[in-house]
Design a protein around this motif. Structure first.
Motif, PDB file in Angstrom:
ATOM      1  N   LEU A 266       0.989  -1.248   0.028  1.00  0.00           N
ATOM      2  CA  LEU A 266      -0.336  -0.276  -0.158  1.00  0.00           C
ATOM      3  C   LEU A 266       0.689   1.414  -0.070  1.00  0.00           C
ATOM      4  CD1 LEU A 266      -3.118   1.230   0.150  1.00  0.00           C
ATOM      5  CD2 LEU A 266      -2.782   1.168   2.727  1.00  0.00           C
ATOM      6  N   ARG A 267       1.715   1.492   0.988  1.00  0.00           N
ATOM      7  CA  ARG A 267       2.770   2.488   0.630  1.00  0.00           C
ATOM      8  C   ARG A 267       3.678   2.894  -0.831  1.00  0.00           C
ATOM      9  NH1 ARG A 267       8.385   2.597   4.418  1.00  0.00           N
ATOM     10  NH2 ARG A 267       8.083   0.437   3.281  1.00  0.00           N
TER      11      ARG A 267
ATOM     12  N   SER B  65      -5.213   8.519   5.532  1.00  0.00           N
ATOM     13  CA  SER B  65      -5.316   9.702   6.304  1.00  0.00           C
ATOM     14  C   SER B  65      -3.608   9.874   7.047  1.00  0.00           C
ATOM     15  CB  SER B  65      -6.051   9.961   7.914  1.00  0.00           C
ATOM     16  OG  SER B  65      -6.737  11.315   8.982  1.00  0.00           O
ATOM     17  N   TYR B  66      -3.090   9.005   7.170  1.00  0.00           N
ATOM     18  CA  TYR B  66      -2.096   9.722   7.163  1.00  0.00           C
ATOM     19  C   TYR B  66      -1.414  10.123   7.110  1.00  0.00           C
ATOM     20  CZ  TYR B  66       3.268   7.539   9.184  1.00  0.00           C
ATOM     21  OH  TYR B  66       4.186   7.609   9.285  1.00  0.00           O
ATOM     22  N   GLU B  67      -1.100   9.317   5.656  1.00  0.00           N
ATOM     23  CA  GLU B  67      -0.352   9.833   4.618  1.00  0.00           C
ATOM     24  C   GLU B  67      -0.886  11.125   4.501  1.00  0.00           C
ATOM     25  OE1 GLU B  67       2.586   7.842   3.162  1.00  0.00           O
ATOM     26  OE2 GLU B  67       3.420   9.531   1.805  1.00  0.00           O
TER      27      GLU B  67
ATOM     28  N   LEU C 221       0.769   3.801  -2.418  1.00  0.00           N
ATOM     29  CA  LEU C 221       0.522   5.674  -2.274  1.00  0.00           C
ATOM     30  C   LEU C 221       0.928   6.480  -1.931  1.00  0.00           C
ATOM     31  CD1 LEU C 221      -2.082   5.051   1.571  1.00  0.00           C
ATOM     32  CD2 LEU C 221      -2.712   5.134  -1.607  1.00  0.00           C
ATOM     33  N   ARG C 222       2.417   5.898  -2.380  1.00  0.00           N
ATOM     34  CA  ARG C 222       3.457   7.321  -2.103  1.00  0.00           C
ATOM     35  C   ARG C 222       4.055   8.182  -2.963  1.00  0.00           C
ATOM     36  NH1 ARG C 222       6.898   6.464   3.262  1.00  0.00           N
ATOM     37  NH2 ARG C 222       4.974   6.447   4.189  1.00  0.00           N
TER      38      ARG C 222
ATOM     39  N   GLU D 223      -3.476  13.449   5.059  1.00  0.00           N
ATOM     40  CA  GLU D 223      -3.802  14.243   5.881  1.00  0.00           C
ATOM     41  C   GLU D 223      -3.438  15.020   7.038  1.00  0.00           C
ATOM     42  OE1 GLU D 223      -8.807  14.314   7.141  1.00  0.00           O
ATOM     43  OE2 GLU D 223      -7.460  12.690   7.043  1.00  0.00           O
ATOM     44  N   THR D 224      -2.987  14.298   7.769  1.00  0.00           N
ATOM     45  CA  THR D 224      -2.273  15.218   9.112  1.00  0.00           C
ATOM     46  C   THR D 224      -0.675  15.648   9.130  1.00  0.00           C
ATOM     47  OG1 THR D 224      -0.934  13.288   9.732  1.00  0.00           O
ATOM     48  CG2 THR D 224      -3.616  13.125  10.290  1.00  0.00           C
TER      49      THR D 224
ATOM     50  N   SER E 107      -7.050   4.672   7.402  1.00  0.00           N
ATOM     51  CA  SER E 107      -6.328   4.982   8.339  1.00  0.00           C
ATOM     52  C   SER E 107      -4.649   5.221   7.985  1.00  0.00           C
ATOM     53  CB  SER E 107      -5.311   4.209   9.599  1.00  0.00           C
ATOM     54  OG  SER E 107      -6.899   4.170  10.376  1.00  0.00           O
ATOM     55  N   CYS E 108      -4.795   4.813   6.584  1.00  0.00           N
ATOM     56  CA  CYS E 108      -3.295   4.946   5.866  1.00  0.00           C
ATOM     57  C   CYS E 108      -3.015   6.222   5.178  1.00  0.00           C
ATOM     58  CB  CYS E 108      -2.539   3.732   5.417  1.00  0.00           C
ATOM     59  SG  CYS E 108      -2.117   2.357   6.606  1.00  0.00           S
TER      60      CYS E 108
END
Lengths: 244, 244
Positions: free
Chosen positions: B180-181, B239-241, B184-185, B243-244, B236-237
């Motif tokens: 997933l990482r 949002s982590y990547e 998303l990256r 949003e925050t 959650s991932c």
């Protein structure tokens, strides 16, 4: 492939060893899975080694012989300890199950000032027993290499004292703090702790005590997560950042 | 501060406007929260605007006057659509609640070959109604700026056809895929879709169909997550990547 854990007192496994599986696990193999001679399963030694085994006989006890050993793939490269304030009803059951699935090394309940759930000694013992069973079942189901421990409930101050020892000691606080991503991108940890408050959150005094002790206060974003949601979210981000 | 959503047919709010809150929300304000004249609450227009309001009167209907407007903070900078295969018992309830908390824009149930749960039309209607209520409650509780929609159940092929339109169309498959990482990256998406199978997973044929349609097959790591765990973990991932 079905996974089971070897009793803790068993000696280190080696190819050719014969193991006898008893009790609930044996019943599960014979009655639910209906496994037969020659079928394969994995016995995990709970210390990071998976033993591929062949079933030799099925009955009230199930005999299996070790074919080969391999490293358990389901353990994260860090140890994450979850400290969760006691919560109402069966929410803690879900915290334990999800924490185990998402890679926690342990889950420890604690009591903080706004905890509504304050079980007496007898009911606390029963609950701890149920949580340990849930942890074991979840560990088998999701492919962990060890069964995460579930501790007995401790006071808030003790939880902080233990949690602060981690390389990254996270204190989840809706009152604000650094973003989780900023904190996790700074270092690759060997150990992480995640401290999570009850339904009503931490008091400002508790947040100050945690910060003074050296905990890193983190915010999980703009939405207010339910207490029972937090552990899975943080553990998922740890796995995303350091494991995959 | 308590949050409520304005009825969809209400006109765009402006400072000075008077709104009447009725039904369950009014009962909640008067009986559970016991709010009094002058106390503040937030009315959300469901389109990204929060209205800070003061209570003017409390009764079977509650009258509130808009003081000021601000952008809702609880909406992610991307739209994430969850497509979840129908699952047994009340697991879908939990998927809806957690998806809303963790930032999903919508949750759509679908039927794939290994779905055990196949409700008839009447029970499907009842379930959809319950899920919409859960979504609305979760949106209010966690501070969303809009109530995520819960669609009616559709066939697998239709879910894929809709999901593949997203900038990042994720197909969660235990049979492997990119991490997933890694996915998303590569890009910052405007839209993401997350397709999740039932308890027994997707069939290899379904995985092939999804890949052929253009879905990105992703793996969520070494542990096998329960189907009802996946949406929260992926959201959650995200949002982590982003949003925050």
């Amino acid at each position: 492939m079905p996974r089971f854990f070897i009793n803790k007192d068993a000696s280190a496994p080696a190819p050719g060893d014969l193991f006898e599986i008893t009790g609930d696990d044996a019943r599960h193999i014979s009655s639910s899975l209906r496994m037969k001679e020659g079928e394969k399963l994995i016995l995990c030694d709970g210390a990071g080694t998976d033993c591929l085994c062949a079933v030799e006989s099925v009955g009230p006890t199930v005999a299996v012989r070790v074919i080969s050993l391999s490293k358990s793939a389901g353990e994260p490269p860090y140890r994450a300890a979850v400290y969760q304030a006691l919560v109402k009803g069966d929410k803690f059951d879900s915290v334990v199950q999800k924490s185990v699935e998402c890679g926690a090394a342990s889950v420890t309940p604690f009591l903080s000032s706004r905890c509504v759930s304050r079980p007496d000694e007898r009911s606390a013992g029963k609950k701890a027993e149920r949580w340990r069973k849930i942890a074991a079942e979840a560990a088998m189901q999701c492919g962990r290499g060890a069964i995460p421990g579930v501790g007995d409930a401790i006071p808030f101050s003790e939880a902080i004292k233990a949690a602060v020892e981690a390389d990254i000691p996270l204190f989840c606080y809706e009152g604000g703090g650094e973003s989780l991503r900023e904190v996790l991108r700074r270092e690759r940890p060997g150990t992480v702790s995640v401290v999570i408050g009850p339904e009503g959150g931490f008091s400002p005094e508790e947040a100050a005590e945690a910060a003074a002790a050296g905990m890193k206060t983190v915010s999980l974003g703009a939405r207010i997560l339910r207490t029972e949601t937090v552990a899975q979210t943080v553990l998922s981000c740890l796995s995303y950042e350091f494991e995959t």
